[in-house]
Design a protein around this motif. Structure first.
Motif, mmCIF file in Angstrom:
data_model
loop_
_atom_site.group_PDB
_atom_site.id
_atom_site.type_symbol
_atom_site.label_atom_id
_atom_site.label_comp_id
_atom_site.label_asym_id
_atom_site.label_seq_id
_atom_site.Cartn_x
_atom_site.Cartn_y
_atom_site.Cartn_z
ATOM 1 N N HIS A 1 1.193 23.074 7.434
ATOM 2 C CA HIS A 1 1.794 24.402 7.635
ATOM 3 C C HIS A 1 2.377 24.947 6.331
ATOM 4 C CE1 HIS A 1 1.551 24.234 12.054
ATOM 5 N NE2 HIS A 1 1.611 22.930 11.832
ATOM 6 N N HIS B 1 0.677 28.202 12.512
ATOM 7 C CA HIS B 1 0.777 28.607 13.916
ATOM 8 C C HIS B 1 0.430 30.087 14.069
ATOM 9 C CE1 HIS B 1 3.036 24.966 15.079
ATOM 10 N NE2 HIS B 1 3.763 25.137 13.988
ATOM 11 N N ASP C 1 0.758 16.956 9.723
ATOM 12 C CA ASP C 1 1.560 18.055 10.277
ATOM 13 C C ASP C 1 2.726 18.384 9.348
ATOM 14 O OD1 ASP C 1 2.134 20.009 12.131
ATOM 15 O OD2 ASP C 1 2.708 18.637 13.749
ATOM 16 N N HIS D 1 5.381 20.202 7.220
ATOM 17 C CA HIS D 1 6.105 21.474 7.344
ATOM 18 C C HIS D 1 7.100 21.654 6.189
ATOM 19 C CE1 HIS D 1 4.778 21.502 11.597
ATOM 20 N NE2 HIS D 1 5.294 22.700 11.754
HETATM 21 ZN ZN ZN Z 1 1.386 21.645 13.419
#
Ligand code: ZN
Ligand code: AMP
Ligand code: FE
Ligand code: FE
Length: 276
Positions: A4, A32, A244, A246
């Motif tokens: 992300h 997202h 994942d 972030h």
């Molecule tokens: Zn994610």
């Protein structure tokens, strides 16, 4: 295959992700509900002369069938100009905007003095999510850190939680396919840790066109990875690996991770992207 940027709830710019991951063998940007960072990510990777695989991606939160909670779907290798995908993303972002208003109202009713503007400052011009609201709460002294804000207020079942609209699986998988991408279930263990149930659910989703699962996810115990890989093999689903990442919104999560035998690992996924 799962990172992300500031286009959604990560804290690194798309170009910084391209730069920091320039030596990676494969990398996908999966914000997202938006592909707004993809142009910069792919463009900067091109400027740097990156040799590895770089994919335009997306992460969607979906409505699921009976008995399961919502799950997340990665679209990998998508054409961001696809009208069907763009329409779906716009609806999802509209659902977020309505949810954000209700979430802030709930927090205000609890005596937490954060505004939409406070949260929007943390999101910049991009898609606002709960992590931005959490940061606004930390900034104003209502929570110790992002995790604390989620634990006490923002996660499902807590008093600041508000539902938002989610597309149904069949439509979302169809939109990813219309955009030429592969549809991959993200972090299956968040959906269910009952592997019999997971296999049943995945079989049904495969009937709707699901291409793969994120079998290797950073932080999973080995037994979970082994179960995911076995299920994928039985159902003939492609597998991906993702951390994942972030940035500062999920401290401790590394940027990138290793897998054995990369070529063999990603070939089934690539076949599903190019094969369309
Ligand atoms: Zn994610
Ligand atoms: P949203 O899509 O706006 O509902 O926000 C979901 C995002 O919040 C996830 O993608 C994560 O980045 C983050 N998140 C969800 N649950 C937690 C948690 N318990 N602690 C920290 N971050 C979380
Ligand atoms: Fe997130
Ligand atoms: Fe997710």
């Amino acid at each position: 295959m799962h990172v992300h940027s500031t286009a959604s709830d990560g804290t690194a710019e798309p170009r910084e992700i391209a730069e920091a991951g320039a030596g990676f063998w494969a990398l996908a940007l999966t914000d997202h509900d938006t592909c707004a960072g993809v142009g910069e990510f792919m463009g900067r990777s091109g400027e740097l002369g990156v040799k590895g695989l770089r994919l335009a991606g997306i992460e969607l939160s979906l409505e699921s069938g009976e008995g399961f909670g919502e799950f997340h779907l990665l679209g990998l290798g998508v054409d961001t100009g696809c009208g069907e995908l763009k329409e779906l993303l716009e609806e999802a972002r509209e659902g977020r905007n309505l949810r954000n208003v209700r979430m802030v109202e709930k927090l205000n009713a609890l005596g937490i003095g954060v505004t939409l503007e406070d949260a929007q400052r943390h999101a910049g011009d991009e898609v606002m999510g709960r992590p931005h609201v959490a940061r606004a709460m930390v900034e104003k002294g209502y929570a110790a850190d992002v995790k604390d804000a989620f634990e006490r207020y923002l996660k499902r079942g807590r008093p600041g939680y508000a539902e938002r609209w989610h597309p149904e699986a069949e439509r979302a998988i169809g939109a990813v396919h219309a955009a030429g991408g592969a549809a991959v279930m993200a972090h299956p263990q968040h959906w269910t840790q009952d592997w019999v149930k997971l296999e049943e659910g995945l079989r049904e989703l495969k009937g709707m066109g699901l291409d793969g699962i994120e079998a290797v996810y950073w932080g999973n115990p080995a037994e979970t990875t082994v179960a995911h890989l076995a299920i994928a093999k039985r159902l003939d689903l492609a597998v991906t690996a993702g951390s994942d990442y972030h940035g500062a919104n999920k401290p401790g999560v590394p940027f990138g991770m290793g897998v054995d035998d990369e070529e063999k690992f990603l070939a089934p996924l690539l076949a599903r992207i190019r094969g369309r």
